[in-house]
Design a protein around this motif. Structure first.
Motif, short mmCIF file in Angstrom:
data_model
loop_
_atom_site.label_atom_id
_atom_site.label_comp_id
_atom_site.label_asym_id
_atom_site.label_seq_id
_atom_site.Cartn_x
_atom_site.Cartn_y
_atom_site.Cartn_z
N VAL A 78 -6.80 -154.19 -16.43
CA VAL A 78 -5.42 -154.39 -15.95
C VAL A 78 -4.63 -153.09 -16.05
N ALA A 79 -4.76 -152.41 -17.17
CA ALA A 79 -4.05 -151.14 -17.36
C ALA A 79 -4.49 -150.11 -16.34
N ALA A 80 -5.80 -150.06 -16.07
CA ALA A 80 -6.33 -149.10 -15.09
C ALA A 80 -5.75 -149.38 -13.70
N ILE A 81 -5.68 -150.66 -13.35
CA ILE A 81 -5.16 -151.03 -12.03
C ILE A 81 -3.68 -150.68 -11.92
N VAL A 82 -2.91 -151.00 -12.97
CA VAL A 82 -1.46 -150.73 -12.95
C VAL A 82 -1.18 -149.24 -12.83
N VAL A 111 -2.35 -147.95 -9.27
CA VAL A 111 -1.46 -148.39 -8.19
C VAL A 111 -0.12 -147.66 -8.27
N ALA A 112 0.41 -147.50 -9.48
CA ALA A 112 1.67 -146.78 -9.64
C ALA A 112 1.54 -145.33 -9.19
N ALA A 113 0.42 -144.70 -9.57
CA ALA A 113 0.19 -143.30 -9.15
C ALA A 113 0.06 -143.21 -7.64
N TYR A 114 -0.65 -144.17 -7.05
CA TYR A 114 -0.85 -144.15 -5.60
C TYR A 114 0.49 -144.31 -4.87
N VAL A 115 1.34 -145.20 -5.38
CA VAL A 115 2.66 -145.40 -4.77
C VAL A 115 3.49 -144.12 -4.87
N VAL A 151 -10.33 -138.63 -12.88
CA VAL A 151 -10.16 -139.37 -14.13
C VAL A 151 -9.62 -140.77 -13.85
N MET A 152 -8.65 -140.87 -12.95
CA MET A 152 -8.08 -142.17 -12.63
C MET A 152 -9.09 -143.09 -11.94
N VAL A 153 -9.77 -142.56 -10.94
CA VAL A 153 -10.76 -143.38 -10.23
C VAL A 153 -11.93 -143.72 -11.15
N GLY A 154 -12.32 -142.77 -11.98
CA GLY A 154 -13.39 -143.03 -12.93
C GLY A 154 -13.04 -144.15 -13.89
N SER A 155 -11.76 -144.26 -14.23
CA SER A 155 -11.32 -145.35 -15.10
C SER A 155 -11.50 -146.70 -14.42
N LEU A 156 -11.26 -146.75 -13.10
CA LEU A 156 -11.49 -147.98 -12.35
C LEU A 156 -12.98 -148.34 -12.33
#
Length: 427
Positions: A4-8, A11-15, A289-294
């Motif tokens: 959940v944290a990874a998604i939040v 998504v926030a970074a992408y926005v 790093v972000m995508v790797g977390s997903l």
């Protein structure tokens, strides 16, 4: 909770990246820091994991090629090519765009897409400046052409290398199965350029006459450095193509070439590094790093598994779903970790189908979806990010939405053409 944290965070970074209210490099760094702070990932996974960490091969490939391009720029070679291309196109903007698109696409089939756009972007700036043309449409057309052209071969796009390894596919397999479609896609794309970028095709007769009167050979300011630079570039390109024989990663080849060029010429290290796109490299690191977390938290894997469960062993449905889902997901996340996550699943599906061309259509669906889907958004493919960085550095920033409104049209059109191709040829 980690998922959940990874998604939040993602998504926030992408926005934020899409809104452009904060510089994308700052967003990527902040997102990566949050992933580490919240223990979604850790230093071991973020910096050293081959599966979900920073892809240092991409970072150092970019760094090496940026240094080589920086040295070559000092020779006048890009001015030479710009004048040559403008004269061959008779100064006509659309003809010039088609010429640059085809050069980019062919080069991308033999080189990595990022390498290709690093080489072609300086030429584009110069020729557009000479002819008083808007440079942004030309840059966008070229990067999209690089993603299309790179689809044709095993070495053209990093996802293809992953697919070839997992699917035991050869260089010739990609040529036979994907190259014919890519030729068709390029023809359609050239037609699309006429429509999408029609506002850019205004010419100045006086500028055209001035360019036609130029002698391109006079643009070369340092013949010795040019000879040295081209010799190293040829060696680097040859090593890229001969990767199956030499077994040197492209990043290693690029760094060796950059080191050799700086050591063997009069260009200082400071000068060679002065034009490196450092913000772009840092952005990539944060994004990985972000995508790797997903990937680590299983988010991408769950999405992929859910998509394959829906097909229930039906090859036609699996192929179409894989093609379009891959295009959609590759527009949002980098296609390298996506393909790395999906490839074991596709391997199982191919095995269930008994292999052969019938089962291999799934590999082609994955490759086409991932490669062509990269055109949809500004961060869908590595080459897109690099070109946006170069454009911003040269005073011609391309916004996320400006790129995306054209990219979505190109992606939908090319994937729509790939759909009947896969269906009629294999299903």
């Amino acid at each position: 909770m980690a998922a959940v944290a990874a998604i939040v965070v993602f998504v926030a970074a992408y926005v934020l990246i899409a809104s452009e209210k904060v510089h994308r490099t700052a967003v990527a760094l902040g997102g990566a820091a949050l992933m580490l702070l919240l223990h979604v990932t850790d230093a071991e996974k973020a910096f050293f994991s081959e599966r979900s960490g920073i892809d240092w091969n991409v970072i150092f490939l970019l760094l090496g090629m940026m240094v080589i391009v920086s040295v070559l720029r000092r020779t006048g070679i890009f001015e030479y090519v710009a004048i040559w291309a403008a004269k061959r196109a008779r100064g006509r903007p659309y003809r010039l765009m088609v010429m640059l698109v085809l050069i980019t696409a062919v080069a991308s089939a033999l080189l990595d897409n990022v390498t290709t756009v690093l080489l072609i972007a300086p030429v584009t700036f110069l020729v557009c400046e000479r002819l008083a043309l808007k440079v942004v449409p030309f840059l966008m057309a070229e990067v999209m052409a690089s993603n299309i052209g790179g689809t044709a071969t095993l070495v053209g796009d990093p996802p293809n290398i992953i697919i070839a390894s997992k699917g035991d596919l050869t260089f010739n397999d990609f040529l036979v199965h994907l190259a014919p479609l890519v030729v068709l896609l390029l023809a359609v794309f050239c037609g699309l350029c006429r429509i999408l970028f029609r506002s850019a095709f205004t010419s100045d007769p006086e500028r055209i006459a001035a360019v036609m009167a130029l002698r391109e050979r006079e643009a070369i300011t340092d013949p010795r450095l040019l000879a040295q630079g081209l010799a190293v570039l040829i060696l680097v390109v040859a090593a890229f193509v001969l990767h199956p024989v030499l077994h040197y990663q492209p990043s290693v080849v690029a760094l060796l070439g950059a080191g050799l060029l700086v050591a063997a010429t009069k260009v200082t290290t400071q000068d060679a590094l002065s034009e490196v796109e450092w913000p772009t490299l840092v952005f990539f690191a944060g994004l990985f790093v972000m995508v790797g977390s997903l990937v680590d938290t299983g988010v991408i894997g769950k999405i992929s598994h859910a998509a394959t469960d829906v097909t229930d062993g039906r090859l036609g449905l699996a192929t179409m779903l894989l093609l379009w889902a891959s295009a959609a997901l590759s527009a949002i996340v980098d296609n390298i970790p996506y393909v790395a996550t999906m490839s074991p699943i596709v391997a199982d599906l191919v095995h269930q189908q008994g292999g052969g061309d019938g089962g291999h259509v799934l590999w082609w669906a994955l490759a086409l979806g991932a490669d062509l889907g990269g055109n949809a958004t500004a961060i869908g493919a590595s080459a897109n990010v690099v070109v946006l960085g170069i454009a911003a550095r040269n005073g011609h920033p391309i916004s996320f939405w400006h790129f995306t409104k054209y990219g979505i049209v190109v992606t939908i059109t090319t994937v729509a053409i790939a759909t009947p191709y896969l269906w009629l040829r294999y299903l």
